[in-house]
Write a protein that holds these residues in place. Structure first.
Motif, short mmCIF file in Angstrom:
data_model
loop_
_atom_site.label_atom_id
_atom_site.label_comp_id
_atom_site.label_asym_id
_atom_site.label_seq_id
_atom_site.Cartn_x
_atom_site.Cartn_y
_atom_site.Cartn_z
N HIS A 109 0.74 -1.19 0.08
CA HIS A 109 -0.09 -0.11 -0.05
C HIS A 109 0.72 1.23 -0.04
N GLY A 110 0.63 2.26 -0.59
CA GLY A 110 1.09 3.56 -0.78
C GLY A 110 0.99 4.53 0.34
N ASP A 111 0.93 4.07 1.78
CA ASP A 111 0.75 4.71 2.49
C ASP A 111 1.10 5.97 2.95
N GLY A 112 2.52 6.07 2.69
CA GLY A 112 3.10 7.46 2.99
C GLY A 112 2.45 8.76 2.17
N VAL A 113 2.37 8.29 0.84
CA VAL A 113 1.67 9.24 -0.15
C VAL A 113 0.23 9.49 0.11
N GLN A 114 -0.65 8.60 0.33
CA GLN A 114 -1.88 8.69 0.75
C GLN A 114 -2.15 9.67 2.12
N TRP A 115 -1.44 9.28 2.96
CA TRP A 115 -1.67 10.14 4.31
C TRP A 115 -1.15 11.50 4.26
N ALA A 116 -0.32 11.77 3.25
CA ALA A 116 0.41 13.28 3.20
C ALA A 116 -0.94 14.09 2.35
N PHE A 117 -1.71 13.80 1.66
CA PHE A 117 -2.78 14.23 1.08
C PHE A 117 -4.16 13.81 1.32
N TYR A 118 -4.36 13.56 2.48
CA TYR A 118 -5.59 12.62 3.10
C TYR A 118 -6.37 13.77 2.98
N ASP A 119 -6.45 15.06 3.07
CA ASP A 119 -7.32 16.12 3.26
C ASP A 119 -7.14 17.10 2.08
N ASP A 120 -6.51 16.72 1.20
CA ASP A 120 -6.50 17.68 -0.18
C ASP A 120 -7.44 16.99 -1.16
N PRO A 121 -8.22 18.00 -1.61
CA PRO A 121 -9.11 17.65 -2.78
C PRO A 121 -8.56 17.68 -4.07
N HIS A 122 -7.17 18.24 -4.25
CA HIS A 122 -6.75 18.53 -5.58
C HIS A 122 -5.67 17.28 -5.61
N VAL A 123 -5.50 16.51 -4.87
CA VAL A 123 -4.66 15.20 -5.24
C VAL A 123 -5.84 14.01 -5.04
N CYS A 124 -5.65 13.29 -6.01
CA CYS A 124 -6.43 11.89 -5.59
C CYS A 124 -5.27 10.67 -5.90
N THR A 125 -5.56 9.92 -4.88
CA THR A 125 -4.42 8.79 -5.05
C THR A 125 -5.47 7.43 -4.95
N LEU A 126 -4.70 6.71 -5.93
CA LEU A 126 -5.29 5.32 -5.95
C LEU A 126 -4.17 4.33 -5.95
N SER A 127 -4.40 3.35 -4.95
CA SER A 127 -3.69 2.32 -4.50
C SER A 127 -4.22 0.81 -4.68
N ILE A 128 -3.51 0.31 -5.67
CA ILE A 128 -3.93 -1.28 -5.95
C ILE A 128 -2.82 -2.01 -5.55
N HIS A 129 -3.08 -3.10 -4.39
CA HIS A 129 -2.04 -3.48 -3.58
C HIS A 129 -2.66 -4.91 -3.07
N GLU A 130 -1.76 -5.72 -2.67
CA GLU A 130 -1.94 -6.81 -1.58
C GLU A 130 -2.88 -6.78 -0.36
N THR A 131 -3.67 -7.07 -0.25
CA THR A 131 -4.40 -7.07 1.15
C THR A 131 -3.20 -6.86 2.35
N GLY A 132 -3.58 -6.05 3.23
CA GLY A 132 -2.76 -5.99 4.51
C GLY A 132 -2.72 -6.92 5.27
N ARG A 133 -3.54 -8.00 5.33
CA ARG A 133 -3.90 -9.01 5.82
C ARG A 133 -2.47 -9.75 6.41
N TYR A 134 -1.59 -9.93 5.49
CA TYR A 134 -0.46 -10.70 5.78
C TYR A 134 0.89 -10.04 5.20
N LEU A 135 0.53 -8.69 4.67
CA LEU A 135 1.79 -7.93 4.15
C LEU A 135 2.00 -6.48 4.52
N PHE A 136 2.97 -5.98 4.88
CA PHE A 136 3.32 -4.89 5.19
C PHE A 136 2.81 -3.82 4.21
N PRO A 137 2.46 -2.51 4.67
CA PRO A 137 2.30 -2.16 6.14
C PRO A 137 1.06 -2.25 6.74
#
Length: 388
Positions: free
Chosen positions: A173-201
């Motif tokens: 998951h692209g966590d660091g980028v997501q959280w940096a712009f979590y309240d910004d309507p001018h940045v849209c983040t899309l992350s396709i990733h393996e479920t975090g059930r068994y994988l970092f982060p």
């Protein structure tokens, strides 16, 4: 479609090196560059040199106390207790000499890519040394010291005032980028990733949608372990097409981790090169459809650096430069040079034989589950007055 494209590279990228046994090895970038050169698709005319990011640029995202801690660590002046506070000196992100300078070159490479595109010199730019999406404001994480993608987005917002769509296909998951712009309507983040059930982060759930004015601009598609090409591509294409049509960005920034491949030793996904061929093809298509071609691509994860990463990353450049993927045999010269150094048998073609994927008895269940994840993510979006 022949496009003007820039390839960002310097041997300085190789200095971002934790230790010989660490899975993150920037030699991947050199292997990719050499494959492209020996395939006669990359020449000196295409390469732009990165600059070193300034401290003010790093501070667009990172706390200055953290930047100072990284500088101290690289000169062996950071105590163990100080390191723990900032995530430095861990098993994932150990200390190495001159780590501030090495990390700053990766960030500067991404900023060089941004300027080359947004100043109209090129349609597309590729910085395979970047894509370090786990870095946080005050903490290193997951092999990432400075978050070049997040810094680049903030740089774009402040210098060019453009809307940015960030698309992350790394298995993590692209966590660091997501959280940096979590309240910004001018940045849209899309992350396709393996479920975090068994994988970092462990983050990147569907219900992570943003807050305040940014609510509805963060999209996560956590796909199941052992997902294969058909399902991965369906989720990627459906989500990317619908979300970009809703958001209408001015520029696309993609993070292209190659660790969703079946050979990758750190993840549990089962993609082949088919997925890594489709990923840049769609980004290229949509960049021209929505953003006048403005597309900046970064590297990221990918821990089978011999059999997977060079081919996957080279295809990004192939698409940027020619609008098409490469097919058939790999360069015999490249194979001859690197096979004697590789601990595994190198593939001889750009494509994979589908037989490399193990038999997955749950394939139908996994595909169905991923389809429901996609439906839920977009349904939730519609409930928030987002109409792709």
């Amino acid at each position: 479609m022949m496009c003007q494209a820039a390839f960002v590279y310097s041997n300085e990228f190789l200095n971002y090196h934790f230790h010989s046994d660490h899975p993150f090895n920037q030699k991947r970038v050199l292997l990719t560059k050499d494959l492209l050169e020996k395939t006669h698709l990359l020449s000196a005319d295409h390469i732009i040199k990165p600059r070193m990011a300034t401290e003010d640029e790093l501070a667009l995202i990172h706390d200055r106390a953290y930047i100072n801690a990284v500088k101290k660590a690289g000169t062996e002046n950071l105590t163990e207790d100080e390191g723990i506070e900032y995530g430095i000196g861990t098993e994932d992100t150990p200390v190495f000499p001159n780590m501030h300078e090495a990390s700053s070159y990766l960030v500067g490479g991404t900023l060089s890519a941004v300027d080359s595109v947004l100043q109209g010199k090129f349609n597309h730019a590729l910085n395979l040394g970047g894509g370090l999406h786990h870095g946080f404001r005050r903490r290193a994480s997951g092999f990432c010291i400075y978050n070049d993608g997040a810094i680049a987005i903030k740089y774009i917002r402040e210098k060019y005032d453009l809307k940015v769509m960030y698309v992350d296909t790394d298995a993590h998951h692209g966590d660091g980028v997501q959280w940096a712009f979590y309240d910004d309507p001018h940045v849209c983040t899309l992350s396709i990733h393996e479920t975090g059930r068994y994988l970092f982060p462990g983050t990147g759930q569907i219900n992570e949608r943003g807050i305040k004015e940014g609510h509805g601009y963060s999209f996560n598609l956590p796909i199941d372990a052992f997902t294969e090409d058909e399902s991965f591509i369906d989720v990627y294409e459906s989500a990317f097409r619908q979300i970009i049509d809703y958001f209408r960005p001015d520029v696309i920034l993609t993070q292209n981790g190659a660790d969703a491949h079946a050979y990758d030793p750190l993840t549990h996904l089962c993609a082949t090169m088919e997925s890594f061929e489709r990923i840049p093809m769609l980004a290229h298509e949509l960049a021209h459809q929505y953003c006048d071609g403005r597309w900046i691509a970064l590297g990221g994860g990918g821990y089978d650096m011999w059999r997977v990463v060079p081919r996957a990353w080279a295809q990004i450049w192939n698409v940027m430069k020619t609008g098409e993927i490469q097919e058939g045999a790999l360069s015999s010269e490249w194979l001859h040079q690197w096979q004697k150094k590789s601990p595994v048998k190198l593939p001889e073609t750009w494509h994979d034989d589908k037989q490399i994927v193990p038999n997955i008895p749950r394939k139908a269940d996994i595909t169905e589950k991923n389809a429901k994840v996609l439906e839920s993510a977009l349904k939730y979006a519609k409930n928030q007055q987002i109409h792709p």
